[in-house]
Structure formats: C-alpha cells, structure tokens
Scaffold this motif. Structure first.
Motif, PDB file in Angstrom:
ATOM      1  N   LEU B 207       0.821  -1.215   0.000  1.00 45.73           N
ATOM      2  CA  LEU B 207       0.000   0.000   0.000  1.00 45.73           C
ATOM      3  C   LEU B 207       0.855   1.266   0.000  1.00 45.73           C
ATOM      4  N   ASN B 208       2.133   1.114   0.364  1.00 46.51           N
ATOM      5  CA  ASN B 208       3.039   2.262   0.331  1.00 46.51           C
ATOM      6  C   ASN B 208       3.715   2.455  -1.030  1.00 46.51           C
ATOM      7  N   ASP B 209       3.483   1.537  -1.946  1.00 41.92           N
ATOM      8  CA  ASP B 209       4.121   1.631  -3.264  1.00 41.92           C
ATOM      9  C   ASP B 209       3.708   2.888  -4.008  1.00 41.92           C
ATOM     10  N   ARG B 210       4.689   3.490  -4.661  1.00 44.54           N
ATOM     11  CA  ARG B 210       4.380   4.604  -5.556  1.00 44.54           C
ATOM     12  C   ARG B 210       5.251   4.475  -6.790  1.00 44.54           C
ATOM     13  N   VAL B 211       4.638   4.646  -7.964  1.00 43.87           N
ATOM     14  CA  VAL B 211       5.392   4.669  -9.212  1.00 43.87           C
ATOM     15  C   VAL B 211       5.566   6.127  -9.619  1.00 43.87           C
ATOM     16  N   VAL B 212       6.792   6.491 -10.012  1.00 42.06           N
ATOM     17  CA  VAL B 212       7.118   7.887 -10.339  1.00 42.06           C
ATOM     18  C   VAL B 212       6.130   8.447 -11.361  1.00 42.06           C
ATOM     19  N   ALA B 213       5.595   9.611 -11.078  1.00 46.77           N
ATOM     20  CA  ALA B 213       4.703  10.335 -11.989  1.00 46.77           C
ATOM     21  C   ALA B 213       3.442   9.558 -12.322  1.00 46.77           C
ATOM     22  N   MET B 214       3.116   8.552 -11.518  1.00 45.69           N
ATOM     23  CA  MET B 214       1.855   7.826 -11.701  1.00 45.69           C
ATOM     24  C   MET B 214       1.308   7.435 -10.334  1.00 45.69           C
ATOM     25  N   PRO B 215       0.655   8.403  -9.658  1.00 44.78           N
ATOM     26  CA  PRO B 215       0.135   8.107  -8.331  1.00 44.78           C
ATOM     27  C   PRO B 215      -1.001   7.084  -8.415  1.00 44.78           C
ATOM     28  N   PRO B 216      -1.234   6.356  -7.335  1.00 44.33           N
ATOM     29  CA  PRO B 216      -2.321   5.361  -7.365  1.00 44.33           C
ATOM     30  C   PRO B 216      -3.685   6.055  -7.389  1.00 44.33           C
ATOM     31  N   GLN B 217      -4.705   5.320  -7.788  1.00 46.06           N
ATOM     32  CA  GLN B 217      -6.075   5.852  -7.699  1.00 46.06           C
ATOM     33  C   GLN B 217      -6.382   6.140  -6.222  1.00 46.06           C
ATOM     34  N   ARG B 218      -7.322   7.014  -5.966  1.00 46.06           N
ATOM     35  CA  ARG B 218      -7.502   7.604  -4.658  1.00 46.06           C
ATOM     36  C   ARG B 218      -7.726   6.599  -3.504  1.00 46.06           C
ATOM     37  N   GLY B 219      -8.485   5.554  -3.768  1.00 49.64           N
ATOM     38  CA  GLY B 219      -8.794   4.624  -2.674  1.00 49.64           C
ATOM     39  C   GLY B 219      -7.756   3.519  -2.489  1.00 49.64           C
ATOM     40  N   TYR B 220      -6.661   3.557  -3.277  1.00 50.58           N
ATOM     41  CA  TYR B 220      -5.726   2.426  -3.322  1.00 50.58           C
ATOM     42  C   TYR B 220      -5.254   1.976  -1.940  1.00 50.58           C
ATOM     43  N   ALA B 221      -4.815   2.945  -1.101  1.00 48.69           N
ATOM     44  CA  ALA B 221      -4.247   2.572   0.195  1.00 48.69           C
ATOM     45  C   ALA B 221      -5.276   2.663   1.318  1.00 48.69           C
ATOM     46  N   ASP B 222      -6.505   2.946   0.947  1.00 50.17           N
ATOM     47  CA  ASP B 222      -7.576   3.167   1.924  1.00 50.17           C
ATOM     48  C   ASP B 222      -8.165   1.816   2.344  1.00 50.17           C
ATOM     49  N   LEU B 223      -8.126   1.521   3.650  1.00 52.79           N
ATOM     50  CA  LEU B 223      -8.675   0.233   4.081  1.00 52.79           C
ATOM     51  C   LEU B 223     -10.200   0.232   4.023  1.00 52.79           C
ATOM     52  N   ASP B 224     -10.783   1.418   4.016  1.00 52.80           N
ATOM     53  CA  ASP B 224     -12.241   1.506   3.901  1.00 52.80           C
ATOM     54  C   ASP B 224     -12.560   2.111   2.530  1.00 52.80           C
ATOM     55  N   PHE B 225     -12.235   1.359   1.477  1.00 50.93           N
ATOM     56  CA  PHE B 225     -12.279   1.892   0.105  1.00 50.93           C
ATOM     57  C   PHE B 225     -13.677   1.857  -0.489  1.00 50.93           C
TER      58      PHE B 225
END
Lengths: 225, 225
Positions: B207-225
């Motif tokens: 859930l902490n992963d980030r790809v340069v210049a391509m942020p995850p969709q908003r709920g990606y790291a949200d446990l209550d997505f």
C-alpha cells in the motif's frame, strides 16, 4: 486407475503423461478438445484448460500445477529417484526452467503453433496464418540457442540429473516435432539431449500418439531421427 | 537479509513480497524495469522476468515458481500456519487457482493493462491503446464474476482457510487497483474478500508503493475503500 482428460498435442497433458509413465502410474486416457469448450469440460474446469486428473478422490485435480504436485505427493514410488531434486539449489533451477518452458516457450512458440495448425482445423474456413507461424519459428530459434547453450555445459536441462524440467521441455518439443516444426539438423546439443530423453521407456506413450487426419512428421517416432 | 529484484506493479513480485511479509522475512528491495532488458537483469535471468530473489546462497532464485518454493522451504516460520495447506484436496484447489491467476488472469487482463499503461511510458511516442484496454476490462469483468461466485460459497479463494492463492489474486487485483482498473462498486463478494486481505499486516508494504509520476487511484491505500 486414475484417468486423465487430455489432448494428444497439449504440452501440459504430455508433461503429466510423461511424469506418470516415469513413476509407473497407469492412466485411463480420455481425449478432449479444450478449444471447443464443451460442457463436459467446463463443468469440471471453467478455465477450459487441460490436463484434468481424476484420481481416487471424488474431486478432479485441475490444471498443470495441481496435477504435478498431486502426482509427486501421491504417486512417487519409493524405489525410484523422484523428478524433483532434494537439494534446494537444484530444485530452484528446475522451477526456473519449468517456468521458462510453460510460460515463455509456450507464450512465444507452442501456443501459436497449436492455435494455427490444430485449433483452426475445427473452425470452418480458417486456415493457418503464415505470418504468425513465421514469428513462432523465429522465436523457437532463439529458444533453441538458449537450450543449446545450457546443454553445452550440463547433461540435463536443470543440471547433472534428469528432473521434471526435462519432461516439461520434452513435452513442448515433442508437440512441435509432431507438427514438423523442429529442424533437427540445426538443433545442436538439444538434439543429443532429445535423443536421450526420447529413448526412455516413459516416452513411448507419446510416440504412439496420432491426431486424426494429421499424421506426425516422418521422424517423429524414430529413435534414430 | 535476502534481497528482491522487483517492480512495484509486477504482480509476481507482489506475490513474493506478500508471502515474505506474511512469513516475517524482511527483504532488501531493488527496483527494476524488466521491459528495458538491462544487462544487470539479463545476466541473472535471460528471460528478463521478475522476481529474482537473492538469498544466502550465491545463486539467485529466478522466477515466481522457484521463489515460492524456496521461500516455503527456507522461511516458513514454525510458529505460523503456512500458506500451503497440508490436506491434498485443499492443496490441489490452491494450485488450480494459482494457475488461474498467474496464467489466465495475467494472460487476459493484467499483462495488457501493464503493457499499455506502464511499459509504454518508457517508449518514446507510444500511448495506451484504448481498444486493448477495453478488451482487458471486458475480460476482467468475466473473471470478477467467477471470483464472486467462488467467494459466495467460501471465505477464501481456495476454501475455508487463507492460502497462497489468495495472495496470488491479491497481487494481481492490487496492481489493477493501483491503476484504477477495478470498479469496486460492482465487485460484490470479491470486494468483501479484498477488504479483509487488504487489512492484513502483510499488505502494508504494497500500500506504500508509488510509481514515479503515476500516483495510485484515490482509494488504493484506503482500508475503507
């Protein structure tokens, strides 16, 4: 006796047949054309893939990985050295090459050849696409160079002893050989290896395979090919 | 400490990371873009695939199958229930579904999404092909229906206990989720399952992963997505 839903030219089915033959497990064979997606297969395996192993339990064993692990667990005779090495480094090298064959070689070569030459026979009006077969052939040449390079330094695919990785490669190459897609004159070290593995008793079952209206290339069953 | 050559959005790398996190194996992470086919990777793995696990021995463990088996052999803590069930029927069902995910789901969905959205960013002038992405999306819908059907009758993908098959599916779905390709509003039973597995401590690393210049969709790291 366990039975196997298979197709004679499906490399995953061939791998399971070789493994069972090596371990002395007789199989009741039932031929299926998975690309027809018939209800009989879909009910057991919605992925419509082969092989499916039906053993003593009521639940079918579906797919290549499940079949390999089940056969290794249930049927390895204690008298025979198994096909999965005990030494961790050798075992990792075996899995690396099994993955090479069942993912990469399949993905770049075998699946295209089977689609064009076998699956299309059951599609009205479809004919093999020469452009696809050319790409598959060029890809196969690259794979053969890598296998030659490996076999120049080791007796078997994953090292000094025969493993399941040899059967995986033999399953794919024997399918391609049936269809006349291997130029053994240029196959170098891989030809020597294939000659050795083709002579094993376990291989006999594959050499008797015949697909209706599509006989194998002339040297297919010949041990001195 | 073992190190892992990986890419943050490569599902096979994610599966190995989840497995190691669950077993409490710390990993030194080294990010690689396998599609660039750089010499550093090709020397270790001519197939140019990930993951590669570099453990205590000098020989790298190459590929998904070799990594899974090595981690299971070397690192399963005796205190924890393993991810590979002991009962043969459950184990066969686990391998069936791992094969479903790593062959079929990958082949029909994940590989296309990654190729179009990630690999093409490194190819000058290339842009994602909407027609390919539409097919991948339609295929994903079919897969989700099957997963929903399974999760309607069982708590975890392969049965009543969590297995490596759950991690395999979570690895693929989390990659697709990062890229915004999953409509959780329509995901039914699979959403409930994903919510449970996403809450596990082992999942935090992903859930902490980030790809340069391509942020995850908003709920990606949200446990209550």
């Amino acid at each position: 006796m366990p039975s196997l839903l298979h197709h004679p030219l499906d490399p995953s089915s061939r791998l399971v047949r070789l493994m069972c033959a090596e371990y002395g497990v007789p199989l009741d064979m039932e031929e299926i054309k998975p690309w027809l997606r018939e209800a009989e297969l879909l009910e057991i395996n919605p992925a419509a893939t082969l092989p499916v192993l039906i053993g003593d339990s009521d639940t079918p064993i579906v797919g290549l990985l499940a079949s390999i692990h089940t056969i290794e667990d249930l049927y390895t005779p204690s008298a025979v050295e198994g096909l999965i090495p005990a030494e961790p480094g050798q075992r990792a090298e075996m899995w690396r090459l099994i993955e090479w064959v069942i993912f990469k070689l399949n993905d770049e070569v075998t699946r295209y050849v089977l689609e064009e030459k076998i699956v299309k026979r059951d599609q009205r009006g479809a004919t093999p696409d020469p452009a696809v077969l050319r790409v598959a052939k060029a890809n196969l040449n690259e794979h053969m160079l890598y296998f030659n390079w490996l076999f120049a330094t080791r007796a078997w695919l994953a090292g000094d002893t025969m493993t399941l990785a040899d059967f995986a490669l033999a399953a794919h190459l024997s399918t391609l050989d049936y269809l006349g897609d291997i130029d053994w004159g240029k196959a170098g070290e891989t030809r020597d290896w294939y000659s050795r593995i083709k002579s094993r008793p376990a291989f006999r079952t594959l050499l008797n395979d015949r697909v209706v209206a599509m006989p194998p290339q002339r040297g297919y069953a010949d041990l001195d090919f």
